[in-house]
Design a protein around this motif. Structure first.
Motif, short mmCIF file in Angstrom:
data_model
loop_
_atom_site.label_atom_id
_atom_site.label_comp_id
_atom_site.label_asym_id
_atom_site.label_seq_id
_atom_site.Cartn_x
_atom_site.Cartn_y
_atom_site.Cartn_z
N ARG A 1 -25.21 24.75 -12.80
CA ARG A 1 -24.33 24.31 -13.90
C ARG A 1 -23.91 22.85 -13.82
O ARG A 1 -23.46 22.30 -14.83
N ILE B 1 -15.28 19.44 -4.03
CA ILE B 1 -15.06 20.69 -3.30
C ILE B 1 -15.28 20.40 -1.83
O ILE B 1 -16.33 19.85 -1.45
N GLU C 1 -23.31 27.39 6.21
CA GLU C 1 -23.65 28.76 5.80
C GLU C 1 -22.66 29.30 4.78
O GLU C 1 -23.02 30.04 3.87
N GLU C 2 -21.39 28.92 4.93
CA GLU C 2 -20.37 29.41 3.99
C GLU C 2 -20.56 28.82 2.60
O GLU C 2 -20.42 29.49 1.59
N ARG D 1 -32.70 24.45 10.32
CA ARG D 1 -32.16 25.57 9.54
C ARG D 1 -33.28 26.52 9.09
O ARG D 1 -33.13 27.74 9.13
N GLN E 1 -23.30 27.52 1.26
CA GLN E 1 -24.64 27.61 0.68
C GLN E 1 -24.70 28.48 -0.58
O GLN E 1 -25.27 28.05 -1.60
N PRO E 2 -24.14 29.70 -0.59
CA PRO E 2 -24.24 30.50 -1.82
C PRO E 2 -23.46 29.89 -2.98
O PRO E 2 -23.81 30.11 -4.14
N LEU E 3 -22.42 29.13 -2.66
CA LEU E 3 -21.67 28.45 -3.73
C LEU E 3 -22.52 27.34 -4.32
O LEU E 3 -22.58 27.18 -5.55
N GLN F 1 -14.52 36.17 -1.38
CA GLN F 1 -15.10 35.64 -0.15
C GLN F 1 -16.53 35.16 -0.38
O GLN F 1 -17.15 35.50 -1.39
N VAL F 2 -17.03 34.41 0.56
CA VAL F 2 -18.40 33.88 0.43
C VAL F 2 -19.46 34.93 0.74
O VAL F 2 -20.64 34.69 0.56
N LEU F 3 -19.03 36.08 1.21
CA LEU F 3 -19.98 37.14 1.56
C LEU F 3 -20.11 38.15 0.43
O LEU F 3 -19.10 38.63 -0.06
N PRO G 1 -21.91 35.61 -4.27
CA PRO G 1 -20.56 36.17 -4.30
C PRO G 1 -19.82 35.80 -5.59
O PRO G 1 -20.05 34.72 -6.17
N ALA H 1 -17.18 27.97 -10.05
CA ALA H 1 -17.96 27.28 -11.09
C ALA H 1 -17.18 27.26 -12.41
O ALA H 1 -17.14 26.23 -13.10
N LEU I 1 -11.82 24.96 0.28
CA LEU I 1 -12.17 26.34 0.63
C LEU I 1 -11.97 26.53 2.12
O LEU I 1 -12.73 25.97 2.92
N LEU J 1 -22.91 35.39 8.70
CA LEU J 1 -23.32 35.25 7.30
C LEU J 1 -24.84 35.22 7.18
O LEU J 1 -25.42 35.89 6.31
N ARG K 1 -19.83 46.19 4.73
CA ARG K 1 -20.52 45.05 4.12
C ARG K 1 -21.31 44.25 5.15
O ARG K 1 -22.03 43.33 4.79
N VAL L 1 -25.10 28.56 -6.77
CA VAL L 1 -24.58 28.85 -8.11
C VAL L 1 -24.17 27.57 -8.83
O VAL L 1 -24.51 27.36 -10.00
N LEU L 2 -23.48 26.69 -8.12
CA LEU L 2 -22.96 25.46 -8.75
C LEU L 2 -24.09 24.55 -9.24
O LEU L 2 -23.95 23.89 -10.27
N ARG M 1 -26.84 38.15 5.19
CA ARG M 1 -27.60 37.83 3.97
C ARG M 1 -29.06 38.23 4.11
O ARG M 1 -29.73 38.51 3.13
N LEU N 1 -16.96 34.84 -5.84
CA LEU N 1 -16.21 33.61 -5.58
C LEU N 1 -16.94 32.38 -6.13
O LEU N 1 -16.31 31.48 -6.70
N ALA N 2 -18.26 32.36 -6.00
CA ALA N 2 -19.04 31.20 -6.46
C ALA N 2 -18.89 31.03 -7.97
O ALA N 2 -18.75 29.90 -8.46
#
Lengths: 162, 176
Positions: free
Chosen positions: A37, A93, A25-26, B54, A28-30, A160-162, B147, B154, A117, B77, B116, A33-34, B81, B149-150
């Motif tokens: 690219r 990563i 879950e942490e 999931r 996933q949003p990264l 943060q990931v949130l 976020p 990148a 991370l 999380l 948040r 985005v990644l 979300r 951070l992502a």
């Protein structure tokens, strides 16, 4: 019981170790985005990982205890070493669970750059892998600013990931 | 509808399941339960399953009003979300529910993330009802965005893997 299920497309630019459960879950949003690219290869312990992304699933259960956990680290290092050798990924990563250390070790052995991370769920101190990652990763990312002083000279806080 | 989940830990967490079962029965709220390896069988459940994929897990969260869960970061999380409120109860070592008490840190995490997240932490299942009402009164969350951070990661990956350079920025540690 071992299952290495592999869906690998060559080449990958970035190897991401995503763990399972909360760690998944942490990250996933990264990953969302990644993947826009970079060509990704995901290493995961999540047995029902169903992403369309290329991935390697390793689910050997060594059981509890320090020795068995160390075996898990060794297995992760072997799986990651093979993946890095096959794909030529330049950057790794890794996230919080202990096998992430094995992935970082493989990155060092292959001469690849690594980012660790640490998990958002450790508030008062770094996780055990987070403490060791400062010796293995070029960037040791913490998710709480007050933990930066414990993250070694490679420690950074980028949010943060949130 | 409330979604009760105890995650994938191999340890029993009947303490939460029994507390949620009792509380939701009193409040007359429908609930779906994911019970993992726990032995307790909920009586008020419209659905009870041991484990979910999931996709099934995220579907349960998206269709419920509030999540009741162990105090794991994944549950927080996923609920946040989806814009959902969550009531968490830490697994505790003294009951054999976990190897260490790191889930108790969720109290400080929720406090630090105030505004948040729509979240509350309880240690006693008798407090679940009060916590559910408290979370229901919290303001709705805005749209969940990727976020920052992502994007920082990148950009960093891009900077060290660019074919034009040798991959070693001035600020990188030598062993990186």
């Amino acid at each position: 019981m071992t299952a290495h299920r592999t869906r690998v497309s060559l080449p990958a630019e970035l190897l991401v170790y995503a763990g399972a459960s909360g760690h998944m879950e942490e990250i996933q949003p990264l990953v969302d985005v990644l993947r826009e690219r970079f060509r990704l290869l995901i290493l995961t312990n999540k047995t029902d990982f169903t992403s369309s992304l290329p991935h390697v699933t390793f689910v050997r259960d060594f059981g509890p205890g320090l020795f068995n956990q160390a075996l898990g680290v060794v297995e992760a290092a072997i799986v990651a070493y093979r993946a890095l050798s096959q794909t030529g990924a330049k950057v790794v990563i890794a996230t919080g669970p202990l096998p992430g250390l094995g992935v970082l070790i493989a990155a060092r052995m292959c001469g690849r750059r690594a980012v660790f991370l640490d998990t958002l769920c450790r508030f008062s101190n770094l996780s055990a892998p987070g403490r060791l990652a400062s010796f293995l990763a070029g960037r040791n990312l913490v998710q709480w600013p007050h933990l930066l002083s414990k993250a070694g000279r490679n420690g950074v806080y980028w949010g943060q990931v949130l | 509808m409330i979604f009760v989940t105890v995650g994938t830990s191999p340890r029993d967490f009947s303490r939460l399941l029994a507390g949620a079962d009792r509380t939701l029965g009193l409040l007359k709220i429908e609930a779906s339960f994911q019970i993992g390896y726990s032995h307790y069988t909920p009586r008020v459940a419209v659905r009870t399953r041991s484990f979910l994929t999931r996709e099934e897990y995220l579907s349960e969260i998206s269709t419920c009003e509030i999540v009741i869960a162990h105090a794991g970061i994944g549950a927080l999380l996923a609920a946040t979300r989806a814009g959902k409120g969550i009531v968490m109860m830490p697994r505790l070592k003294k009951y054999g529910e976990i190897d260490d008490d790191h889930q108790t840190e969720m109290v400080e995490i929720v406090r630090a993330l105030e505004g948040r997240v729509r979240a509350a932490v309880v240690f006693d299942s008798l407090d679940l009802g009060k916590a559910i009402l408290h979370v229901q009164e919290m303001p709705q969350l805005g749209t969940s965005l990727p976020p920052a951070l992502a994007f920082r990661i990148a950009d960093y990956v891009g900077s060290i893997s660019a074919p034009s350079g040798d991959g070693q920025s001035a600020r990188d540690p030598p062993h990186d």
